[in-house]
Motif scaffolding. Structure first.
Motif, PDB file in Angstrom:
ATOM      1  N   ALA A 275      45.613  50.396  34.801  1.00  0.00           N
ATOM      2  CA  ALA A 275      45.553  51.264  33.625  1.00  0.00           C
ATOM      3  C   ALA A 275      46.003  52.683  33.929  1.00  0.00           C
ATOM      4  N   ASP A 276      45.719  53.177  35.131  1.00  0.00           N
ATOM      5  CA  ASP A 276      46.047  54.565  35.474  1.00  0.00           C
ATOM      6  C   ASP A 276      47.317  54.698  36.303  1.00  0.00           C
ATOM      7  N   ALA A 277      47.990  53.578  36.595  1.00  0.00           N
ATOM      8  CA  ALA A 277      49.189  53.630  37.433  1.00  0.00           C
ATOM      9  C   ALA A 277      50.372  54.199  36.655  1.00  0.00           C
ATOM     10  N   ASP A 278      51.116  55.108  37.275  1.00  0.00           N
ATOM     11  CA  ASP A 278      52.313  55.675  36.653  1.00  0.00           C
ATOM     12  C   ASP A 278      53.517  54.749  36.814  1.00  0.00           C
ATOM     13  N   ILE A 279      53.458  53.884  37.832  1.00  0.00           N
ATOM     14  CA  ILE A 279      54.553  52.944  38.086  1.00  0.00           C
ATOM     15  C   ILE A 279      53.950  51.560  38.298  1.00  0.00           C
ATOM     16  N   ILE A 280      54.479  50.574  37.591  1.00  0.00           N
ATOM     17  CA  ILE A 280      53.999  49.191  37.726  1.00  0.00           C
ATOM     18  C   ILE A 280      55.198  48.266  37.910  1.00  0.00           C
ATOM     19  N   ILE A 281      55.118  47.427  38.925  1.00  0.00           N
ATOM     20  CA  ILE A 281      56.130  46.394  39.150  1.00  0.00           C
ATOM     21  C   ILE A 281      55.465  45.057  38.888  1.00  0.00           C
ATOM     22  N   SER A 282      55.939  44.343  37.862  1.00  0.00           N
ATOM     23  CA  SER A 282      55.304  43.087  37.462  1.00  0.00           C
ATOM     24  C   SER A 282      56.235  41.904  37.698  1.00  0.00           C
ATOM     25  N   PHE A 293      55.722  37.344  45.761  1.00  0.00           N
ATOM     26  CA  PHE A 293      55.172  38.609  45.267  1.00  0.00           C
ATOM     27  C   PHE A 293      55.092  39.661  46.369  1.00  0.00           C
ATOM     28  N   SER A 294      55.268  39.240  47.611  1.00  0.00           N
ATOM     29  CA  SER A 294      55.205  40.198  48.723  1.00  0.00           C
ATOM     30  C   SER A 294      56.270  41.282  48.585  1.00  0.00           C
ATOM     31  N   MET A 295      57.444  40.895  48.054  1.00  0.00           N
ATOM     32  CA  MET A 295      58.485  41.925  47.918  1.00  0.00           C
ATOM     33  C   MET A 295      58.164  42.896  46.782  1.00  0.00           C
ATOM     34  N   LEU A 296      57.399  42.441  45.780  1.00  0.00           N
ATOM     35  CA  LEU A 296      56.974  43.357  44.722  1.00  0.00           C
ATOM     36  C   LEU A 296      55.947  44.350  45.252  1.00  0.00           C
ATOM     37  N   PHE A 297      55.054  43.869  46.128  1.00  0.00           N
ATOM     38  CA  PHE A 297      54.089  44.779  46.759  1.00  0.00           C
ATOM     39  C   PHE A 297      54.808  45.804  47.640  1.00  0.00           C
ATOM     40  N   GLU A 298      55.862  45.363  48.309  1.00  0.00           N
ATOM     41  CA  GLU A 298      56.628  46.296  49.159  1.00  0.00           C
ATOM     42  C   GLU A 298      57.311  47.354  48.301  1.00  0.00           C
ATOM     43  N   LEU A 299      57.915  46.914  47.187  1.00  0.00           N
ATOM     44  CA  LEU A 299      58.567  47.859  46.281  1.00  0.00           C
ATOM     45  C   LEU A 299      57.551  48.815  45.665  1.00  0.00           C
ATOM     46  N   ALA A 300      56.394  48.298  45.295  1.00  0.00           N
ATOM     47  CA  ALA A 300      55.342  49.139  44.707  1.00  0.00           C
ATOM     48  C   ALA A 300      54.853  50.177  45.705  1.00  0.00           C
ATOM     49  N   GLU A 301      54.723  49.788  46.948  1.00  0.00           N
ATOM     50  CA  GLU A 301      54.272  50.732  47.984  1.00  0.00           C
ATOM     51  C   GLU A 301      55.292  51.847  48.186  1.00  0.00           C
ATOM     52  N   LEU A 302      56.560  51.502  48.145  1.00  0.00           N
ATOM     53  CA  LEU A 302      57.608  52.511  48.311  1.00  0.00           C
ATOM     54  C   LEU A 302      57.629  53.508  47.155  1.00  0.00           C
ATOM     55  N   VAL A 307      51.042  46.599  41.385  1.00  0.00           N
ATOM     56  CA  VAL A 307      51.693  45.330  41.073  1.00  0.00           C
ATOM     57  C   VAL A 307      50.958  44.634  39.933  1.00  0.00           C
ATOM     58  N   GLY A 308      51.730  44.217  38.917  1.00  0.00           N
ATOM     59  CA  GLY A 308      51.175  43.469  37.798  1.00  0.00           C
ATOM     60  C   GLY A 308      51.755  42.071  37.768  1.00  0.00           C
ATOM     61  N   ALA A 309      51.338  41.295  36.788  1.00  0.00           N
ATOM     62  CA  ALA A 309      51.822  39.922  36.662  1.00  0.00           C
ATOM     63  C   ALA A 309      51.744  39.484  35.215  1.00  0.00           C
ATOM     64  N   SER A 310      52.588  38.528  34.859  1.00  0.00           N
ATOM     65  CA  SER A 310      52.528  37.955  33.527  1.00  0.00           C
ATOM     66  C   SER A 310      51.441  36.885  33.481  1.00  0.00           C
ATOM     67  N   ARG A 311      51.116  36.456  32.276  1.00  0.00           N
ATOM     68  CA  ARG A 311      50.100  35.411  32.126  1.00  0.00           C
ATOM     69  C   ARG A 311      50.543  34.119  32.816  1.00  0.00           C
ATOM     70  N   ALA A 312      51.841  33.812  32.740  1.00  0.00           N
ATOM     71  CA  ALA A 312      52.350  32.593  33.364  1.00  0.00           C
ATOM     72  C   ALA A 312      52.117  32.611  34.871  1.00  0.00           C
ATOM     73  N   GLY A 329      45.338  40.255  29.039  1.00  0.00           N
ATOM     74  CA  GLY A 329      45.096  40.951  30.298  1.00  0.00           C
ATOM     75  C   GLY A 329      44.931  42.436  30.051  1.00  0.00           C
ATOM     76  N   ARG A 330      45.606  43.245  30.845  1.00  0.00           N
ATOM     77  CA  ARG A 330      45.528  44.699  30.697  1.00  0.00           C
ATOM     78  C   ARG A 330      46.638  45.219  29.793  1.00  0.00           C
ATOM     79  N   THR A 331      46.335  46.252  29.023  1.00  0.00           N
ATOM     80  CA  THR A 331      47.352  46.991  28.289  1.00  0.00           C
ATOM     81  C   THR A 331      47.664  48.253  29.090  1.00  0.00           C
ATOM     82  N   VAL A 332      48.935  48.478  29.379  1.00  0.00           N
ATOM     83  CA  VAL A 332      49.325  49.585  30.255  1.00  0.00           C
ATOM     84  C   VAL A 332      50.362  50.460  29.562  1.00  0.00           C
ATOM     85  N   ARG A 333      50.448  51.696  30.036  1.00  0.00           N
ATOM     86  CA  ARG A 333      51.426  52.650  29.492  1.00  0.00           C
ATOM     87  C   ARG A 333      51.940  53.533  30.629  1.00  0.00           C
ATOM     88  N   PRO A 334      52.583  52.955  31.640  1.00  0.00           N
ATOM     89  CA  PRO A 334      53.060  53.752  32.772  1.00  0.00           C
ATOM     90  C   PRO A 334      54.338  54.519  32.435  1.00  0.00           C
TER      91      PRO A 334
END
Length: 401
Positions: A275-282, A293-302, A307-312, A329-334
């Motif tokens: 909810a408070d993240a300015d940048i989200i990679i889903s 998803f490990s590469m999404l965590f790496e991109l998010a760390e950089l 890291v977010g995800a879809s319902r699927a 799930g969560r509603t976000v506005r980054p």
């Protein structure tokens, strides 16, 4: 609406039973048609009855005198002396609606530290603030808070009441609407006004997020809606607020408290601060498995994001529910939302489409996600994301040298 059987006309022919796919009607021991609990009021049995023994009886809605109700009111949610951000977001939207209707914007603040929090609420362009203070109102309890809110609403008669769709807000709003005998639309993603009829148009996903439904409450007041955090924009505070603060005497007492709160222990296990993240990679179904998803965590760390995800992806067991973005799930506005392998179902868009910038990466050029994207990359995410990581690392190395 109700299905009525005219017994004296019924011949017990059974045509109504034959046509009903839901077992909503049967022939009883007396040889007369009888409506069961399974009836969905589709009316097919009425059409086939040759004896005119069945009829749909429409119940007229009770129309309340709504002429005395004026203004927009926002419930100010707080916990441990801190006001929830959704309350400020709703004050911003409430101001817009009130100005369109030509009425005042008010807020109700119930608690034990209302006077100190009132100064903060006043900075958000509210006209009137109703403060109900008492020691037993320090912590939220449904019984006491609903009693105080009901008293404020019945006394000052706002035509619209807005509440945050948080865990607390959902409990509070449902109980309050039942007490006031009025309608409530939950988890709205958009609010607007029918100026001619002065109706609040409350839009929310329906049928599992497959359609967007706009709901109205024409016959009862107040019109009530809950809105998820981050759906509405955060307004700018005003420098010299001109607000009228009205102290409201409590109508509840310590005897109305159903619980003794001994201690509050926050649940921090398995949570992620989306909810408070300015940048989200889903990531979505296109990630093809949890290991990717490990590469999404790496991109998010950089990028310093989450890291977010879809319902699927969550339903497939690839990511925990705490990471899910969307209506369920969560509603976000980054400031930046990067969607990787997400097609863009309405259910997911409802939770992220108000992001400031949306970057969509998908190999399908017709994916719905591109309709809301600020920038779209049509390509294989397994090539695009690693290249993004490589480029960001290279730029960071250049800046460091």
């Amino acid at each position: 609406m109700a299905l009525k059987v005219i017994k004296e006309n019924c011949t017990g022919c059974g045509l109504c039973v034959d046509v009903c796919a839901y077992s909503g009607i049967k022939i009883n021991d007396e040889g007369v048609a009888e409506v069961t609990e399974s009836c969905i009021l589709c009316g097919q049995c009425v059409d086939v009855c040759p004896a005119g023994a069945l009829m749909m009886e429409e119940k007229k809605a009770t129309v309340e005198d709504i002429s005395d109700y004026k203004g927009v009111m926002v419930f100010v949610e707080h916990e441990f002396g801190k006001i929830h951000s959704v309350s400020f977001e709703l004050l911003g939207k409430g101001r817009e609606i009130a100005d369109n209707l030509g009425v005042s914007l008010s807020a109700m603040l119930i608690g034990a530290e209302g006077d100190s929090m009132a100064l903060e609420v006043a900075r958000y362009n509210v006209d009137t603030l109703y403060v109900c203070n008492s020691t037993w109102l320090k912590d939220y309890q449904t019984n006491t808070y609903v009693a105080e809110a009901e008293n404020i609403i019945r006394t000052y008669k706002p035509e619209i009441v807005l509440i945050g769709a948080t865990t607390l807000g959902r409990d509070f709003a449902g109980a309050l609407a039942a007490r006031l005998k009025t309608g409530l639309t939950a988890d709205c993603t958009e609010l607007s006004v029918d100026m001619e009829k002065r109706l609040l148009l409350q839009t929310r996903p329906a049928f599992g997020g497959n359609i967007m439904a706009t709901i109205i409450s024409p016959n009862r007041r107040p019109q009530m809606a809950t809105v998820r955090p981050k759906v509405m924009a955060m307004p700018e505070p005003v420098k010299n607020p001109d607000v009228q603060i009205i102290q409201v005497q409590p109508v509840s007492g310590p005897q109305d408290m159903l619980l003794d709160i001994l201690e509050f222990i926050p649940d921090t296990a398995g949570t992620v601060n989306l909810a408070d993240a300015d940048i989200i990679i889903s990531g979505g179904r296109g990630m093809k498995g949890p290991e990717n998803f490990s590469m999404l965590f790496e991109l998010a760390e950089l990028l310093g994001g989450a890291v977010g995800a879809s319902r699927a992806a969550v339903d497939s067991g690839w990511m925990p529910y705490a990471h899910q973005v969307g209506q369920t799930g969560r509603t976000v506005r980054p400031k930046l939302y990067i969607a990787c392998g997400i097609s863009g179902a309405i259910q997911h868009l409802a939770g992220m489409q108000t992001s400031e910038n949306i970057v969509a990466i998908n190999k399908d050029p017709d994916a719905p996600i591109f309709k809301v994207a600020t920038f779209g990359i049509v390509g294989d995410l397994f090539k695009v994301v690693p290249e993004l990581i490589r480029q960001i690392k290279y730029k960071k190395q250049q800046m460091a040298s």
